[in-house]
Motif scaffolding. Structure first.
Motif, mmCIF file in Angstrom:
data_model
loop_
_atom_site.group_PDB
_atom_site.id
_atom_site.type_symbol
_atom_site.label_atom_id
_atom_site.label_comp_id
_atom_site.label_asym_id
_atom_site.label_seq_id
_atom_site.Cartn_x
_atom_site.Cartn_y
_atom_site.Cartn_z
ATOM 1 N N ALA A 310 4.025 15.086 15.915
ATOM 2 C CA ALA A 310 3.664 14.525 14.613
ATOM 3 C C ALA A 310 3.116 13.109 14.762
ATOM 4 O O ALA A 310 2.095 12.752 14.145
ATOM 5 C CB ALA A 310 4.880 14.524 13.687
ATOM 6 N N LEU A 311 3.779 12.284 15.563
ATOM 7 C CA LEU A 311 3.282 10.926 15.795
ATOM 8 C C LEU A 311 1.920 10.956 16.471
ATOM 9 O O LEU A 311 1.005 10.202 16.097
ATOM 10 C CB LEU A 311 4.282 10.146 16.645
ATOM 11 N N VAL A 426 9.318 7.207 5.451
ATOM 12 C CA VAL A 426 10.443 7.984 4.919
ATOM 13 C C VAL A 426 11.187 7.187 3.848
ATOM 14 O O VAL A 426 11.761 7.772 2.904
ATOM 15 C CB VAL A 426 11.412 8.425 6.043
ATOM 16 N N PHE A 427 11.181 5.858 3.948
ATOM 17 C CA PHE A 427 11.818 5.038 2.920
ATOM 18 C C PHE A 427 11.080 5.193 1.583
ATOM 19 O O PHE A 427 11.707 5.387 0.531
ATOM 20 C CB PHE A 427 11.834 3.571 3.349
ATOM 21 N N ILE A 428 9.751 5.124 1.635
ATOM 22 C CA ILE A 428 8.962 5.282 0.406
ATOM 23 C C ILE A 428 9.111 6.696 -0.152
ATOM 24 O O ILE A 428 9.243 6.895 -1.365
ATOM 25 C CB ILE A 428 7.485 4.938 0.678
ATOM 26 N N ALA A 429 9.119 7.684 0.739
ATOM 27 C CA ALA A 429 9.320 9.061 0.283
ATOM 28 C C ALA A 429 10.687 9.222 -0.362
ATOM 29 O O ALA A 429 10.840 9.914 -1.383
ATOM 30 C CB ALA A 429 9.170 10.026 1.456
ATOM 31 N N GLY A 430 11.710 8.568 0.195
ATOM 32 C CA GLY A 430 13.044 8.637 -0.393
ATOM 33 C C GLY A 430 13.097 8.021 -1.772
ATOM 34 O O GLY A 430 13.775 8.531 -2.674
ATOM 35 N N LEU A 431 12.369 6.927 -1.960
ATOM 36 C CA LEU A 431 12.318 6.313 -3.281
ATOM 37 C C LEU A 431 11.669 7.240 -4.301
ATOM 38 O O LEU A 431 12.080 7.292 -5.471
ATOM 39 C CB LEU A 431 11.530 4.997 -3.220
ATOM 40 N N MET A 432 10.663 7.984 -3.869
ATOM 41 C CA MET A 432 9.943 8.856 -4.798
ATOM 42 C C MET A 432 10.788 10.041 -5.248
ATOM 43 O O MET A 432 10.626 10.541 -6.369
ATOM 44 C CB MET A 432 8.642 9.344 -4.144
ATOM 45 N N LEU A 565 1.364 11.608 5.128
ATOM 46 C CA LEU A 565 2.089 10.479 4.544
ATOM 47 C C LEU A 565 2.078 9.286 5.485
ATOM 48 O O LEU A 565 1.838 8.145 5.066
ATOM 49 C CB LEU A 565 3.523 10.893 4.226
ATOM 50 N N LEU A 566 2.304 9.536 6.767
ATOM 51 C CA LEU A 566 2.337 8.458 7.750
ATOM 52 C C LEU A 566 0.975 7.785 7.874
ATOM 53 O O LEU A 566 0.879 6.550 7.915
ATOM 54 C CB LEU A 566 2.791 9.017 9.100
ATOM 55 N N VAL A 567 -0.091 8.574 7.921
ATOM 56 C CA VAL A 567 -1.442 8.011 7.997
ATOM 57 C C VAL A 567 -1.721 7.161 6.758
ATOM 58 O O VAL A 567 -2.285 6.056 6.845
ATOM 59 C CB VAL A 567 -2.487 9.136 8.139
ATOM 60 N N GLY A 568 -1.324 7.670 5.589
ATOM 61 C CA GLY A 568 -1.531 6.908 4.360
ATOM 62 C C GLY A 568 -0.801 5.584 4.360
ATOM 63 O O GLY A 568 -1.348 4.562 3.919
ATOM 64 N N ILE A 569 0.441 5.572 4.848
ATOM 65 C CA ILE A 569 1.219 4.331 4.894
ATOM 66 C C ILE A 569 0.591 3.344 5.866
ATOM 67 O O ILE A 569 0.507 2.137 5.587
ATOM 68 C CB ILE A 569 2.679 4.628 5.283
ATOM 69 N N VAL A 570 0.141 3.827 7.025
ATOM 70 C CA VAL A 570 -0.509 2.939 8.007
ATOM 71 C C VAL A 570 -1.743 2.294 7.395
ATOM 72 O O VAL A 570 -1.974 1.078 7.531
ATOM 73 C CB VAL A 570 -0.871 3.726 9.280
#
Length: 596
Positions: A310-311, A426-432, A565-570
């Protein structure tokens, strides 16, 4: 562009095919399961008084790395200042100036390898080998050690330690970097890369060379004529001095360790460093080999190979977009040249593109790919002049660095940088979804997010603050070659390269001055250790946590959704900080160029 697509596809296939077995080997070596390695290491550890089985808390691990790298800085600085009194200096080069010596020492210790000097006209053979080449190994080993320590933090349960810093540094150097560099150096010698301790050689030129130079008085000042204009004299020569040295051995580790410091001022554009298209292709593979392999090693350390994939998938997606962007920008060329009847290309096969600042033997496609590779990794080796790229073409390497050098990134630093972004994702996803965020079974709470925030914000503060300072004082503006937007891009690129430990440059900036040497040294040191220490603290905090079981509410972190999600956050977090600065530099230059 069809040739560029084929080149990129083959490049990635070969890279992944080589990185997968290397990742397995790295995991085994760093876990101490290499039997021959244990037998060889045992007497070394006894001599040094090190117990490799001792598990150190993150504070001792970080302190060990800081002391180790601090001693390396002192050693490289001393070698430069004392080189007139030391052996292996056939050209009798004088001592390097204090500010330049400090900048270079910080640069090579932090894996940046920014060079404000010409290597073949400044550094002795001994300084190149014992100072710069050795630090190429040790700075890369530092990155590997930190990445593995963070991976252990995810893998361990309620543990107080993250490994042994001295064992990790030793194993990374002896069993990963040295064998790969040995093989690579032999290959480069076979391609024609120089490897010798012989003095420089003077040869006869094919044609007689004539040029004008100022006439000087006894004090070394220019002589003026009656009108006050400098007097010149014609100089004629039929010879040329070819700089030689132990190039292949330094070339191998500068690439494999994502260091980038060239033996010659022209770096990988020099025919003695990069003589053939095959050597050029292998150099690009060498730059990304260990960063890609560490993703596979991470998957094995945490017990889930899908996490590494995934990374790697997120890195590859960002990399492909960057390669396409820089290649397309260079094919678009300069719109001001065709109306003048100027063709910058040597071949009709590349009609419509720009060859300014590129080597004919590599062409546009290989030059554009190299520019993306070297700035996707924190390498800084170049085979073309980035200052001569089109405005948007030059923006791509700049953006790749500003993302935090996580698109493959440096040896070790790319992986732990991407993991920091993964925790933020994952922190932002957890907030959502209203759920406590978890990554690999570890709860991500306030303490971890504070460390993540520090690691992410350090480099933007250094880049933007340093660029603002350089653009606002006379000492900073004096080094700018080109006025306007491109001159600002030169300054922004220098601070971005330094703070993100890349080392490449828009060479139009005259940076070998006390102001820039000190400013960039601070940016390089804090850009390296201001991120490294919070990452180790994060490793310690995660290792102490229990590992929770996967439930139906757990966010999967190995599928396409998480990759997106990771690409978007980067892109969102890594790039958003720099949009105003990019608008003042490459974007403004592009609009001005195409509006004419």
């Amino acid at each position: 562009m069809s040739g560029a697509w084929l080149q990129l596809t083959v490049f990635l296939l070969v890279l992944f095919a080589a990185a997968w077995p290397l990742g397995r080997a790295i995991e085994a070596v760093m876990d101490g399961r290499f039997a021959l390695g244990r037998r060889v290491e045992a007497p070394l550890f006894r001599l040094a008084g090190v117990d490799p089985a001792e598990d150190q808390p993150w504070t001792r691990y970080a302190l060990g790395l800081l002391v180790f790298n601090g001693l390396g800085l002192l050693a490289v600085y001393a070698l430069q200042r004392l080189q007139p009194m030391l052996p292996l200096n056939p050209q009798d080069w004088p001592a390097v100036a204090p500010d330049s010596a400090l900048n270079t020492a910080v640069s090579f210790v932090t894996n940046t390898n920014w060079q404000g000097y010409g290597g073949e006209t400044t550094m002795s053979r001994l300084t190149q080998m014992l100072g710069l080449a050795v630090q190429n190994f040790l700075s890369a080993a530092t990155g590997i050690a930190v990445a593995v320590a963070l991976a252990r933090g995810f893998a361990r349960r309620t543990a107080s330690g993250i490994g042994n810093v001295w064992a990790d540094l030793t194993r990374a150097t002896l069993w990963i970097l040295l064998p790969l560099a040995f093989v690579a150096a032999l290959f480069f010698v076979s391609q024609g890369v120089v490897q010798t301790l012989a003095p420089d050689r003077t040869v006869a030129t094919v044609e007689t060379l004539n040029w004008q130079q100022p006439r000087l008085d006894a004090a070394g000042q220019p002589l003026l004529d009656a009108q006050g204009a400098p007097q010149t004299e014609t100089v004629t020569t039929t010879t040329q001095t070819l700089a030689l040295g132990p190039v292949a051995s330094q070339q191998a580790i500068k690439l494999l360790g994502t260091n980038g410091g060239g033996y010659f001022n022209a770096n990988s554009a020099h025919p003695f460093e990069n003589p053939t298209p095959l050597a050029n292709a292998v150099q690009m593979l060498a730059i990304l080999l260990i960063p890609a392999a560490l993703c596979f090693a991470f998957g094995r350390i945490v017990g889930d190979a899908r996490q590494g994939w995934a990374l790697l998938g997120a890195m590859t997606l960002l990399f492909v977009v960057a390669v396409v962007a820089v290649t397309q920008a260079e094919y678009a060329g300069n719109p001001l040249l065709p109306p003048l009847g100027v063709d910058t290309l040597p071949s009709a096969l590349q009609a419509g593109g720009s060859m300014e600042g590129k080597e004919v033997r590599f062409g546009l496609d290989a030059s554009a790919l190299f520019a993306a590779v070297t700035t996707a990794a924190s390498c800084g080796a170049v085979n073309a002049m980035h200052d001569s790229l089109t405005p948007l073409g030059g923006a791509v390497p700049l953006v790749l660095m500003q993302l935090g050098e996580v698109v493959f990134g440096g040896v070790g630093s790319g992986l732990y940088g991407m993991l920091v972004f993964a925790l933020l994702a994952v922190f932002i996803a957890g907030l959502m979804i209203g759920r406590t965020p978890e990554y690999l079974g570890k709860k991500i709470e306030a303490h971890e997010m504070k460390l993540v925030s520090i690691a992410i914000l350090v480099t933007p503060l250094l880049v933007l603050g340093g660029s603002a300072l350089a653009a606002s004082v006379d000492a900073g503006r004096a080094g700018i070659l080109n006025p306007g937007a491109h001159g600002f891009s030169e300054v922004l690129y220098a601070l971005t390269s330094a703070a993100n430990n890349n080392g490449s440059a828009f060479a139009g900036l005259s940076a070998n001055t006390p102001f820039y040497n000190l400013l960039l040294a601070v940016a390089m040191w804090l850009g390296r250790f201001g991120v490294l220490v919070p990452v180790l603290a994060l490793a310690g905090a995660l290792a102490a946590k229990p590992r929770l079981a996967v439930t139906r509410g757990t966010l999967p972190t190995h599928g396409p959704l998480f990759v997106a999600l990771l690409v978007g956050i980067v892109l969102l977090v890594g790039l958003l900080n720099y949009v105003p600065a990019l608008a003042l530099g490459p974007v403004a230059e592009h609009l001005a160029l195409w509006a004419r």
